[in-house]
Motif scaffolding. Structure first.
Motif, mmCIF file in Angstrom:
data_model
loop_
_atom_site.group_PDB
_atom_site.id
_atom_site.type_symbol
_atom_site.label_atom_id
_atom_site.label_comp_id
_atom_site.label_asym_id
_atom_site.label_seq_id
_atom_site.Cartn_x
_atom_site.Cartn_y
_atom_site.Cartn_z
ATOM 1 N N MET A 1 -36.586 6.464 -33.598
ATOM 2 C CA MET A 1 -37.707 7.387 -33.501
ATOM 3 C C MET A 1 -38.882 6.823 -34.316
ATOM 4 N N PRO A 2 -40.073 6.779 -33.701
ATOM 5 C CA PRO A 2 -41.246 6.253 -34.406
ATOM 6 C C PRO A 2 -41.627 7.114 -35.608
ATOM 7 N N LYS A 3 -42.222 6.473 -36.588
ATOM 8 C CA LYS A 3 -42.688 7.185 -37.781
ATOM 9 C C LYS A 3 -43.938 8.007 -37.510
ATOM 10 N N VAL A 4 -44.774 7.544 -36.579
ATOM 11 C CA VAL A 4 -46.076 8.172 -36.343
ATOM 12 C C VAL A 4 -46.267 8.412 -34.847
ATOM 13 N N THR A 5 -46.854 9.542 -34.513
ATOM 14 C CA THR A 5 -47.285 9.821 -33.148
ATOM 15 C C THR A 5 -48.809 9.826 -33.131
ATOM 16 N N VAL A 6 -49.375 9.051 -32.233
ATOM 17 C CA VAL A 6 -50.824 8.991 -32.073
ATOM 18 C C VAL A 6 -51.173 9.709 -30.778
ATOM 19 N N LEU A 7 -52.049 10.694 -30.874
ATOM 20 C CA LEU A 7 -52.520 11.425 -29.702
ATOM 21 C C LEU A 7 -53.957 11.007 -29.420
ATOM 22 N N LEU A 8 -54.171 10.477 -28.247
ATOM 23 C CA LEU A 8 -55.508 10.079 -27.817
ATOM 24 C C LEU A 8 -55.916 11.024 -26.702
ATOM 25 N N THR A 9 -56.892 11.848 -26.961
ATOM 26 C CA THR A 9 -57.359 12.776 -25.941
ATOM 27 C C THR A 9 -58.633 12.242 -25.302
ATOM 28 N N SER A 10 -58.809 12.592 -24.030
ATOM 29 C CA SER A 10 -59.965 12.084 -23.319
ATOM 30 C C SER A 10 -60.411 13.093 -22.269
ATOM 31 N N TYR A 11 -61.702 13.234 -22.138
ATOM 32 C CA TYR A 11 -62.299 13.988 -21.034
ATOM 33 C C TYR A 11 -63.604 13.307 -20.671
ATOM 34 N N ASN A 12 -63.632 12.696 -19.533
ATOM 35 C CA ASN A 12 -64.803 11.966 -19.046
ATOM 36 C C ASN A 12 -65.271 10.885 -20.022
ATOM 37 N N HIS A 13 -64.325 10.119 -20.517
ATOM 38 C CA HIS A 13 -64.647 9.002 -21.418
ATOM 39 C C HIS A 13 -64.226 7.670 -20.808
ATOM 40 N N GLY A 14 -64.403 7.531 -19.504
ATOM 41 C CA GLY A 14 -64.003 6.319 -18.806
ATOM 42 C C GLY A 14 -64.594 5.046 -19.381
ATOM 43 N N ASN A 15 -65.796 5.131 -19.929
ATOM 44 C CA ASN A 15 -66.449 3.947 -20.494
ATOM 45 C C ASN A 15 -65.846 3.519 -21.820
ATOM 46 N N TYR A 16 -65.070 4.382 -22.446
ATOM 47 C CA TYR A 16 -64.589 4.117 -23.803
ATOM 48 C C TYR A 16 -63.070 4.067 -23.929
ATOM 49 N N ILE A 17 -62.349 4.495 -22.906
ATOM 50 C CA ILE A 17 -60.901 4.655 -23.047
ATOM 51 C C ILE A 17 -60.187 3.323 -23.301
ATOM 52 N N ARG A 18 -60.582 2.268 -22.635
ATOM 53 C CA ARG A 18 -59.936 0.962 -22.834
ATOM 54 C C ARG A 18 -60.116 0.493 -24.271
ATOM 55 N N ASN A 19 -61.313 0.612 -24.832
ATOM 56 C CA ASN A 19 -61.549 0.203 -26.220
ATOM 57 C C ASN A 19 -60.739 1.049 -27.188
ATOM 58 N N SER A 20 -60.608 2.325 -26.895
ATOM 59 C CA SER A 20 -59.830 3.210 -27.765
ATOM 60 C C SER A 20 -58.362 2.814 -27.773
#
Length: 50
Positions: A1-20
Motif C-alpha cells: 500500500m502506498p504511503k501517499v495518495t495524490v489527488l489531481l482534480t481537473s475541470y477544463n484544464h486540457g492545456n495544463y493536465i499533461r504538465n501537472s
C-alpha cells in the motif's frame, strides 16, 4: 500500500493536465498512488491523458 495518495482534480484544464501529471511523476518521492479526477470537462483534457 502506498504511503501517499495524490489527488489531481481537473475541470477544463486540457492545456495544463499533461504538465501537472508530469510534475507529479517526476518527484523524487515514489511511494504514491495518483488519482486523476475529471468533472465532465468540455475541453480536450480527458483526451490528453489517454
Amino acid at each position: 500500500m502506498p504511503k501517499v495518495t495524490v489527488l489531481l482534480t481537473s475541470y477544463n484544464h486540457g492545456n495544463y493536465i499533461r504538465n501537472s501529471i508530469d510534475s507529479i511523476l517526476n518527484q523524487t518521492f515514489k511511494d504514491f498512488e495518483l488519482y486523476i479526477i475529471d468533472d465532465c470537462s468540455t475541453d480536450d483534457g480527458a483526451i490528453q491523458v489517454e
